[in-house]
Design an enzyme around this catalytic site. Structure first.
Site, short mmCIF file in Angstrom:
data_model
loop_
_atom_site.label_atom_id
_atom_site.label_comp_id
_atom_site.label_asym_id
_atom_site.label_seq_id
_atom_site.Cartn_x
_atom_site.Cartn_y
_atom_site.Cartn_z
CG ASP A 163 8.85 -2.21 3.16
OD1 ASP A 163 8.04 -1.33 2.82
OD2 ASP A 163 9.70 -2.69 2.39
CG HIS B 131 0.18 3.27 0.07
ND1 HIS B 131 -0.02 2.37 -0.95
CD2 HIS B 131 -0.83 4.17 -0.04
CE1 HIS B 131 -1.08 2.73 -1.65
NE2 HIS B 131 -1.59 3.82 -1.12
#
Ligand code: G6P
Length: 500
Positions: free
Chosen positions: A399, A169
């Protein structure tokens, strides 16, 4: 087939992640409550698991919890126990003070401790054993995220009959950074136990494949990686996944591809359309003194999120007189995260000092420059905040995806609102109609904030429509379906259209 004498379970689809979708919370009176846990992962996978008759293996968020498996909200929950020492060394240590900063381009310096690594190995072994024991013969296990990168290899050794997927992720760094890790080869070998390794961005998948070539010299072709295996193992594996290499040795083909994660788009729009939530949005604006422009930041309080850069830009705009507190206010939600890790404590101090200074210098009795909220909120309140905000600021320095950006877009059924989005967030690959920024460039960030504030209604509508189309077309169920169908049949045409 499973190896003889290995216990097998009954679930055909098992998700394994560090955190369960629910955290165990013990109230002061001693009673127990299972509460939705923080972070994007849960938001993303919950709808998937509600649909499948599967089980979720993970940690309940507290030390020494020995709860038995149970059902929650139509999901079978299988807890894994972590001791206080495991939490310190495997979770706070290796996962969040070694891997997290390393994988986010060393924004904070990673710490390398051999004891932490040993704990990471032990805990990964425990997760793998638990998953192995609950998965049915020939079942599928989907392992999630950087905390569990060794699980695919251990699981394959325990249960060669399983189909194993892994999804990362967070970003996967360039080799020049990844190669700092003293245990870099073990991590790569751990991941290569999977049949399909998913990443957020094409660049992450590319970084991983290059690391495989540099460290192990395996042959790669596009997204396919040939992993040499011995004959005994090859007999236990599905024949379609085994082939003979040009050099005549047996190989198992592993795929590394990108599948940008998404959200349950419809559920955000449904909330946003609720009259009570719209009333709450109005109330929020009134509570802020009905300024012309409300800007919003929503993050876990994490040094990857660029909160300091955002505050600096806003503070300078106030100092320059380019904006005033009567006209423009910033709401910053910073939800508490990993509070025992030193880098997070330091970040909190820095952010709170900066907020205090800016408010002290620029707020008036009736208008506050920054409403700072060190709290987490339920989904309903978040959607009200999204509706109440004219400008959403996502200024991450690095991110994996940033689901907040997608949540904001999904909530704006009125086709209004401006998303300012860092090009270093995975979401930037898809959300090209946002105002893309380099958060390190403070002048550029200030200009983009002003552009967002001053943008005409027709331009806002045009951009938001394009953003909304993307987030509607690519929601989380499409993501999980794409991953799982590619896992079942890697040769099939990927239904998930790749982003460049
Ligand atoms: C990120 C990670 C998740 C993690 C979440 C919350 O989204 O990718 O794996 O669960 O942050 O962090 P925490 O350490 O509280 O689980």
């Amino acid at each position: 087939a499973p190896r003889p004498n290995t216990p097998v379970g009954t679930y055909d689809l098992v998700v394994v992640s560090n955190r369960l979708p629910v955290d165990k919370v013990t109230r002061p009176d001693g009673s127990v409550e299972w509460r939705t846990s923080p972070g994007g992962l849960v938001t993303a996978l919950e709808p998937v698991m509600k649909q499948a008759d599967g089980a979720w293996v993970g940690w309940a968020g507290v030390a020494d919890d020995e709860s038995e498996p149970f059902e929650h909200d139509d999901i079978s929950i299988v807890p894994v126990t972590l001791s206080a020492a495991d939490i310190e060394e495997y979770y706070e240590g290796f996962s969040n003070d070694t891997l997290w900063p390393l994988y986010h381009d060393v924004i904070a310096p990673p710490t390398y401790h051999r004891e932490w690594w040993e704990s990471y190995v032990r805990v990964n072994q425990r997760f793998a054993e638990k998953a192995a024991s609950v998965t049915a013969t020939d079942g599928t296990v989907w392992v999630q995220d950087y905390q569990l990168q060794l699980v695919p290899k251990i699981l394959r050794e325990l249960r060669p009959d399983l189909t194993i997927g892994f999804f990362n992720h967070i970003p996967f760094p360039a080799y020049g950074i990844f190669s700092q890790l003293p245990w870099r080869a073990q991590i790569i070998e751990g991941l290569l136990g999977a049949d399909l390794i998913g990443f957020q961005r094409a660049a992450d998948a590319g970084n991983f494949t290059r690391a495989v070539r540099r460290l192990l010299s395996f042959t790669t072709k596009g997204t396919a990686i040939d992993v040499p295996i011995d004959e005994e193992i090859s007999e236990a594996i599905e024949p379609a996944r085994v082939s003979t290499s040009r050099r005549g040795s047996l190989v198992r083909t592993v795929h590394a591809r990108h599948f940008p994660i998404s959200i349950d788009t419809q559920s955000f729009e449904d909330l946003a359309r609720r009259p009570d939530i719209q009333a709450r949005a109005k109330e929020i604006r009134a509570g802020l003194g009905n300024p012309k422009v409300v800007m919003l930041g929503v993050d876990r309080l994490d040094y990857t999120k660029g909160i300091g850069h955002r505050l600096k830009a806003f503070g300078e705009l106030l100092a320059d007189g380019a904006v005033t507190v009567e006209d423009v206010t910033l709401v910053q939600v910073a939800s508490p995260s990993r509070e025992r890790v030193a880098a997070y404590q330091q970040l909190r101090d820095e952010v709170e000092l900066t907020v205090g200074r800016i408010n002290g210098d620029y707020s008036s009795i009736s208008h506050t420059a920054i409403s700072y909220l060190h709290q987490g909120y339920p989904r309903e309140e978040m959607v009200a905040l999204y509706l109440a905000s004219d400008v959403m600021l996502v200024t991450a320095l690095r991110d994996g995806m940033n689901l907040v950006a997608k949540e904001y877009v999904a909530s704006r059924f009125d086709d209004d609102g401006v998303l300012v989005l860092s090009e270093f967030a995975g979401a930037a690959d898809e959300l090209k109609s946002a105002l893309l920024v380099n958060p390190h460039d403070i002048d550029g960030l200030k200009e983009s904030i002003l552009e967002a504030i001053q943008m005409t209604k027709s331009e806002r509508t045009k951009r938001m429509r394009a953003l909304r189309k993307r987030v509607r077309d690519y929601d989380v169920s499409r993501w999980s379906t794409a991953f799982l169908s590619t896992l079942t049949d890697p040769s099939g045409t990927p239904s998930y259209v790749a982003t460049k």
